[in-house]
Write a protein that holds these residues in place. Structure first.
Motif, PDB file in Angstrom:
ATOM      1  N   GLY A  34     -13.135   1.289  -1.561  1.00  0.00           N
ATOM      2  CA  GLY A  34     -13.568  -0.323  -1.101  1.00  0.00           C
ATOM      3  C   GLY A  34     -12.634  -1.487  -1.429  1.00  0.00           C
ATOM      4  N   LYS A  35     -11.757  -1.229  -2.431  1.00  0.00           N
ATOM      5  CA  LYS A  35     -11.018  -2.293  -2.745  1.00  0.00           C
ATOM      6  C   LYS A  35      -9.601  -1.841  -3.383  1.00  0.00           C
ATOM      7  CE  LYS A  35     -13.281  -1.868  -7.206  1.00  0.00           C
ATOM      8  NZ  LYS A  35     -14.462  -2.330  -7.992  1.00  0.00           N
ATOM      9  N   PRO A  36      -8.731  -2.639  -3.315  1.00  0.00           N
ATOM     10  CA  PRO A  36      -7.303  -2.401  -3.859  1.00  0.00           C
ATOM     11  C   PRO A  36      -7.347  -2.165  -5.300  1.00  0.00           C
ATOM     12  CG  PRO A  36      -7.471  -4.686  -2.891  1.00  0.00           C
ATOM     13  CD  PRO A  36      -8.631  -3.985  -2.668  1.00  0.00           C
ATOM     14  N   SER A  37      -6.697  -1.280  -5.779  1.00  0.00           N
ATOM     15  CA  SER A  37      -6.744  -1.018  -7.270  1.00  0.00           C
ATOM     16  C   SER A  37      -6.000  -2.272  -8.035  1.00  0.00           C
ATOM     17  CB  SER A  37      -5.920   0.148  -7.571  1.00  0.00           C
ATOM     18  OG  SER A  37      -4.599  -0.081  -7.456  1.00  0.00           O
ATOM     19  N   GLY A  38      -6.151  -2.366  -9.192  1.00  0.00           N
ATOM     20  CA  GLY A  38      -5.223  -3.390 -10.269  1.00  0.00           C
ATOM     21  C   GLY A  38      -3.966  -3.210 -10.008  1.00  0.00           C
ATOM     22  N   SER A  78       0.861  -1.064   0.061  1.00  0.00           N
ATOM     23  CA  SER A  78      -0.162  -0.195  -0.056  1.00  0.00           C
ATOM     24  C   SER A  78       0.807   1.219  -0.036  1.00  0.00           C
ATOM     25  CB  SER A  78      -0.939  -0.184   1.091  1.00  0.00           C
ATOM     26  OG  SER A  78      -1.791   1.045   1.168  1.00  0.00           O
ATOM     27  N   GLN A  88      -2.872  -4.801  -6.517  1.00  0.00           N
ATOM     28  CA  GLN A  88      -2.962  -6.344  -6.401  1.00  0.00           C
ATOM     29  C   GLN A  88      -1.827  -6.955  -7.196  1.00  0.00           C
ATOM     30  OE1 GLN A  88      -6.793  -8.085  -6.511  1.00  0.00           O
ATOM     31  NE2 GLN A  88      -7.773  -6.110  -6.756  1.00  0.00           N
ATOM     32  N   ARG A 103      -7.006   7.206  -0.425  1.00  0.00           N
ATOM     33  CA  ARG A 103      -6.810   5.674   0.308  1.00  0.00           C
ATOM     34  C   ARG A 103      -7.793   4.923  -0.833  1.00  0.00           C
ATOM     35  NH1 ARG A 103      -4.599   6.238   5.362  1.00  0.00           N
ATOM     36  NH2 ARG A 103      -4.409   8.581   5.730  1.00  0.00           N
ATOM     37  N   GLU A 104      -7.291   3.559  -0.737  1.00  0.00           N
ATOM     38  CA  GLU A 104      -7.980   2.577  -1.557  1.00  0.00           C
ATOM     39  C   GLU A 104      -9.186   2.108  -0.600  1.00  0.00           C
ATOM     40  OE1 GLU A 104      -5.058  -0.346  -2.654  1.00  0.00           O
ATOM     41  OE2 GLU A 104      -4.708   1.121  -4.506  1.00  0.00           O
ATOM     42  N   VAL A 105      -9.117   2.405   0.692  1.00  0.00           N
ATOM     43  CA  VAL A 105     -10.586   1.922   1.335  1.00  0.00           C
ATOM     44  C   VAL A 105     -11.504   2.876   0.912  1.00  0.00           C
ATOM     45  CG1 VAL A 105     -10.146   3.467   3.384  1.00  0.00           C
ATOM     46  CG2 VAL A 105     -11.012   1.247   3.949  1.00  0.00           C
ATOM     47  N   THR A 106     -11.349   3.979   0.564  1.00  0.00           N
ATOM     48  CA  THR A 106     -12.369   4.912   0.130  1.00  0.00           C
ATOM     49  C   THR A 106     -13.147   4.358  -1.064  1.00  0.00           C
ATOM     50  OG1 THR A 106     -10.874   6.686   0.752  1.00  0.00           O
ATOM     51  CG2 THR A 106     -12.814   7.358  -0.383  1.00  0.00           C
TER      52      THR A 106
END
Lengths: 238, 238, 238, 238, 238, 238
Positions: free
Chosen positions: E81-85, E64, E88, E76-79
């Motif tokens: 709701g999921k990690p970006s491509g 992260s 990952q 923030r990725e939590v905003t």
């Protein structure tokens, strides 16, 4: 004999109480026996994007149950992050039913949202919602009329109400409560206008398939029930 | 002079009505003036996983507002997929407040969930929720007692109730309604037991900071208010 | 005797290191003993939509913990798709605390976001975040001043810092570390300005309720602690 | 005259091609004119949790459209994170329709999932799905039979197929394509068994309400259509 | 001439600092010039479900960036709701790279998670992460060894490190910083073991395609760079 | 000997069928042996926001597998609410590969989306997707040309195709099917243009690291394979 001792064509006691929510443009607490739904209509100045520039408005509905409306507590849908399929099915049905009797041009490019929140659930929540939502919508349209927000004549073209019917222990009966609903062989919902037109007919075999004759018997029951519901709506908004 | 003509230490009319939801193990409709919250307690046989094997139970709360509880319609939280920060803050507060007066060992490895659903919101929904939730919890515990589900003595060790206070136009006042809340310089919530112990004190400067003297003035108002709320709880469950 | 051998009114060693993140408009690494938080302030040209046209700006905060800031690894919040209730509670608190000392008109229709990321957590992360965030915010405002982006006088009206206090083993103590925090009977956080005004007071009984006297004892400790923190902020930005 | 030059009771060309997906236990590509749906049945050893210990299995369905099955590209539902209300409504309908003709006890505590993926959509995707899903299910049950996984007799008690009917330009017609569907006054779907029993009846007024006579006219068309579809299913699995 | 004045085969200054996070079983702060990543290894007693009963463990990674690690603040990725491509892709790469040099049988049915959190990003964050993660993993394995948790010999079979190379302004260069990375025609990442074996080769043409000769030139640079990184890892853990 | 009896440099049978989806601007069903992917290109008038005002367009791709494309049924990604890391990795790769051969200025500020939906998966779905997507893209550009939507010359600068190679049982082989892929020591994917330029090289050691010589052997196989694929693309669009 039905568990509730009612006759086959006997609905539960129905009440329609207007003005139960102080801030809404229209509202109605509707009860069908122990089923209790709070309907609240909101007039929003902004319609959905796809109607922009058409001069037409929109009527839509949202539906939810309080967690302890039911015999066993039901998890809030926000916990799973999305409305269930059943919730979406019902709120689409309520919205379509209301739009069937509204002249969407008369309300301008606005949106009316009718929230149907079930406080207590003993079967028939979707049909009670439609029946009560019509009253809330009626009052919201009156509110708009009072502010000169309507174009031309009364946008409410007719009444609309709904009732469930089903085949229970081999017999067609009207207005199933939770106990009957759980054991019904066929379950049907009818949305019908004040002038007797059909808006929605939904019949589902829960066990064995049903016949055309059975469908017609259910429809006959429903027509009788809806005409009583419409009379109550008339009394309520008089 | 307050907008509602109340004296500085005068709460709105409060009512506590038990047994309003047919299927819940305990329930209470609480009103603080125009604020109206439906509290329903559910006894669940299964406690949270982290208490497994400890012999202790848990009491928790969930909070929500109907979309048209408010002056302007509020979007349902399920639409955005998660409870807002405000909702989570409130439901954590209600749960903590109730746990402060319950002997969690006496209820066994079960969970009691108290749902607080706001039907109408005119300020003070979190304090009304705590006050009404205690009544719903009380009745759920009586229900358990009637079924021999409790270990040893009464698990409800004390009353707990809550009230908001604030500094409005320079003066400390109790039980702010929406209009006062919107313009308050300092906003505080107090959760206090029947025997006068503090469970939660939350004071927030919305504009200028507040002084120790002001905090004490608000606390004094709150103590007076909570002692009246506790008297009403006693009357309600008598 | 406290586990850390500190006196009741003795805070842990506090450090404030500016400019630790190369690209941020202001930044500060703050440590309270083993608790370590990286605060970074960002100036965004675009404020939140609800302030459009008002001429006012906004200051907000976000808070997060690295997974291995804690004794046991904590799952990333992105995994569950949303910030926890605790995270939201803290970031709302940090934002409110900072806004209490900023003239939002002076920064124009811009937004300053202060990110508080906990690298190591040994209790008191929210109070360390507020204390360090003030320094990051101070530097971001200086950066804006250097570019002529401010309207009128210095928008930073005062210092603001925070400290936790609690009742541990019956005694009021300041600046609880993780071990003390886990066993505290009462846990409180105080956000106080440089001139001694109260911005937030939050006291929670974890076990038995607390008394007014105990609340005042905690407040007295907090006032002493914050005056030291403010002195360190002054030294840091000198 | 219908846009497609078909007679009122004339369905589009229907094809049912078995075994189109190499790895599935049963599969069928079904076309109704330009509408094309790939149905694939999977036998899962693990049934849904609520059937554990009952000795009964379950049949369910999932439905989706490829983004470019439609005239305009449709956004993938994974992008919005959840299936739409329409998708859920359809997959619930397909599952219920199949369960109406399966003896769930005979398949043991297993689950059969029938995936219906629309490759091309020109109206009637839900009725084509049901019709093709029956063939895929049939073959999956044969596959189970070949492995001795069935208890007792053939679990497939009857055929089931579905057809849409509607009132277009005032006339009742069968098997609406996209163009007719867009302009229909009433839209109805009928799910009927091989022996003529009704499983689902869904009629919706898109514009003016419809009458009992119209409902019966649509039902008559549907019965004729389904009997042809059932004949095709018989030919396909012969 | 490169913007940083470095020679084509000259990496930025690299540092590896162990033990930077107090609670982790192994940790390393790695810097490649201005790029700064905090790597923390956690030993979890519970491995992933699919390895249950195999006697083998697992090594995985999460990645992260702090919001203000970058020139412009990143949401923030939590905003969302999921990690970006991208996130990952990187965490899968780091995990695979580490597993290439670990004997998963020796660690038993446990999982080691290496968190790579970017505090400052100036290009090459994924290669820095791999290089630092090896050190954190090394220390976590030593920690396990000290507790007798390992089966048989040292599970760390080799070093592994990574470096980016690219074609910038027509020339193959090593260890691109953000400025070079933004303008590179070809961008490549190489993960190589201490004994020179290739674990991952990823080359991407950002503009014109690249040739086999160019690929080999980049590989040659990478081999030289990794041998220096491995020497630094050896020094760090000595 | 390979499980499929193919020679080391022998690809599976490849087919490219154009125009398989009626409504798409370009489409292609591509098969590599039992692997079957439906590629459909959509021309959207609205490009991504970050290209507004640049005069340039964009080409992107989405990838998905039908649940029963695989030996075991795969859960739909919509069920977990987000595309998996693998899906995102693949769709980013397909998009980059296509953009490498398109003049984005020639298509104006539009976006072309190529959907790659796997109907059957036997290894090599990403390479088949790229190879088929080029054909769908080609036809969509022809469609645009026919409507005068292109600026200047043909925006398709070259062919692009892809093939997987790997080291299986110690030998470099081309076009791995599922069985080989599962047991490969090294797995690599190559995206190469019609003129032999490298667009992407991705090599991953699944077990032991690989050597430079092995990388070159795989690259040689890939170049041979892609030249055959390009010849088939030429035949397909002739």
């Amino acid at each position: 004999m039905r568990p509730s001792k009612r006759a086959a064509d006997e609905m539960r006691k129905v009440t329609l109480e207007r003005g139960v929510v102080r801030y809404a443009e229209g509202s109605c607490m509707v009860t069908f026996g122990e089923t209790k739904v709070l309907c609240a209509a909101t007039v929003e100045e902004k319609g959905p994007p796809w109607l922009r520039g058409t001069g037409k408005g929109w009527v839509t509905a949202e539906y939810s149950m309080l967690p302890r409306a039911t015999h066993e507590r039901t998890r809030r849908e926000v916990t799973s992050g999305k409305p269930s399929g059943r919730t979406q099915e019902i709120q689409r049905l309520v919205g379509r039913s209301l739009r069937a009797v509204v002249d969407l041009t008369a309300i301008g490019e606005r949106q009316i949202v009718v929230d149907c929140d079930v406080l207590q659930a003993d079967g028939g929540t979707r049909t009670a919602s439609i029946t009560g939502a019509w009253v809330a919508l009626h009052d919201a349209l009156k509110w708009m009329e009072g502010r000169g927000m309507l174009k031309g004549a009364n946008p409410l073209k007719d009444h609309v109400a709904a009732i469930s019917c089903g085949i229970v222990a081999g017999n067609p009966v009207i207005d199933l409560d939770y106990v009957e609903d759980s054991g019904a062989q066929t379950d049907a919902n009818f949305v019908i206008t004040g002038s007797g037109g059909l808006v929605e007919v939904q019949g589902t075999a829960e066990g064995a398939p049903f016949s055309e004759e059975e469908l017609l018997a259910l429809l006959k029951l429903a027509k009788g029930g809806v005409s009583k519901l419409v009379a109550m709506q008339k009394a309520a908004v008089a």
